[in-house]
Design a protein around this motif. Structure first.
Motif, PDB file in Angstrom:
ATOM      1  N   LYS A 129       0.697  -1.063   0.382  1.00 20.41           N
ATOM      2  CA  LYS A 129       0.015   0.008   0.294  1.00 20.41           C
ATOM      3  C   LYS A 129       1.234   1.370   0.436  1.00 20.41           C
ATOM      4  O   LYS A 129       1.485   1.496   0.802  1.00 20.41           O
ATOM      5  N   PRO A 130       0.988   1.947  -1.024  1.00 25.32           N
ATOM      6  CA  PRO A 130       1.202   3.518  -0.849  1.00 25.32           C
ATOM      7  C   PRO A 130       1.527   4.443  -0.197  1.00 25.32           C
ATOM      8  O   PRO A 130       2.055   5.296   0.419  1.00 25.32           O
ATOM      9  N   SER A 131       0.220   4.249   0.372  1.00 22.13           N
ATOM     10  CA  SER A 131       0.089   4.958   1.691  1.00 22.13           C
ATOM     11  C   SER A 131      -1.330   4.733   1.749  1.00 22.13           C
ATOM     12  O   SER A 131      -2.227   4.058   1.881  1.00 22.13           O
ATOM     13  N   GLY A 157      -6.576  -0.358 -14.319  1.00 26.82           N
ATOM     14  CA  GLY A 157      -6.157   0.888 -14.856  1.00 26.82           C
ATOM     15  C   GLY A 157      -5.533   0.975 -12.780  1.00 26.82           C
ATOM     16  O   GLY A 157      -4.181   1.866 -12.764  1.00 26.82           O
ATOM     17  N   GLN A 158      -6.405   1.397 -12.162  1.00 27.94           N
ATOM     18  CA  GLN A 158      -5.884   1.427 -11.052  1.00 27.94           C
ATOM     19  C   GLN A 158      -4.523   0.546 -10.411  1.00 27.94           C
ATOM     20  O   GLN A 158      -3.449   1.131 -10.050  1.00 27.94           O
ATOM     21  N   ARG A 180       1.392  -0.875  -9.873  1.00 30.27           N
ATOM     22  CA  ARG A 180       2.684  -1.191  -9.806  1.00 30.27           C
ATOM     23  C   ARG A 180       4.517  -0.127 -10.388  1.00 30.27           C
ATOM     24  O   ARG A 180       5.007  -0.680 -10.722  1.00 30.27           O
ATOM     25  N   LYS A 181       3.097   0.714 -11.791  1.00 30.10           N
ATOM     26  CA  LYS A 181       4.180   1.572 -11.830  1.00 30.10           C
ATOM     27  C   LYS A 181       4.838   2.258 -10.508  1.00 30.10           C
ATOM     28  O   LYS A 181       6.476   2.457 -10.738  1.00 30.10           O
ATOM     29  N   ARG A 182       3.934   3.067  -9.305  1.00 29.78           N
ATOM     30  CA  ARG A 182       4.736   3.223  -8.273  1.00 29.78           C
ATOM     31  C   ARG A 182       5.765   2.157  -8.223  1.00 29.78           C
ATOM     32  O   ARG A 182       6.425   2.905  -6.526  1.00 29.78           O
ATOM     33  N   GLN A 183       5.300   0.850  -7.456  1.00 25.06           N
ATOM     34  CA  GLN A 183       6.435   0.336  -7.154  1.00 25.06           C
ATOM     35  C   GLN A 183       7.058  -0.456  -7.601  1.00 25.06           C
ATOM     36  O   GLN A 183       7.598  -1.222  -7.538  1.00 25.06           O
TER      37      GLN A 183
END
Length: 160
Positions: free
Chosen positions: A39-41, A142-143, A148-151
């Motif tokens: 979880k990014p945030s 899309g989410q 995945r791109k963020r991680q």
């Protein structure tokens, strides 16, 4: 194009054929349990939670389509992201793909007239509801790709 084929095409695009957007199968390709749970945030959902949410709603509507009983009141929206304690990533991923496949099979074998029937809980037809289901699925896929791109677990070869 008949509405039946249009809806089948949308479900296939959501499940396993990337075209204008990445399908679910490609969006979760080679994703580990650890990556699926990141979880990014705090207010954001993990990929595993988003996948469970997709399964919850797609299964609920499929049961309605088949004439099976579903609980009168759906879970509160936020609770549809809460994971069952025993559910593994592989199981949830498999269930999402399986429910898309069942939807595709159901539509391939249905009478097109059934798609024009009004659903019991709104002024919509089945074709409207299934179309919304595919849009909802594409949004969450899309989410998943964005997460995945963020991680840094996304590879361009999986799609855009």
């Amino acid at each position: 194009m008949p509405i039946k084929q249009l809806l089948i095409n949308q479900l296939v695009a959501c499940c396993n054929e990337s075209s204008w957007f990445v399908c679910y199968s490609d969006a979760v390709k080679n994703l580990t349990e650890e990556e699926a749970c990141m979880k990014p945030s705090s207010p954001e959902h993990s990929i595993k939670e988003i996948s469970y949410h997709l399964f919850y709603w797609n299964e609920r509507y499929l049961k309605r389509w088949k004439g099976e009983q579903v609980a009168e009141n759906a879970l509160p929206f936020a609770e549809t992201f809460h994971l069952p304690a025993e559910a593994s990533w592989e199981e949830i991923k498999h269930n999402v793909i399986q429910i898309f496949s069942e939807w595709i099979d159901e539509l391939q074998n249905c009478d097109e007239q059934q798609l024009l029937e009004q659903v019991a809980w709104s002024n919509s037809t089945w074709s409207d509801e299934i179309s919304y289901l595919t849009i909802h699925s594409a949004y969450h896929i899309g989410q998943i790709v964005t997460a995945r791109k963020r991680q840094n677990s996304w590879k361009n070869e999986y799609g855009v």
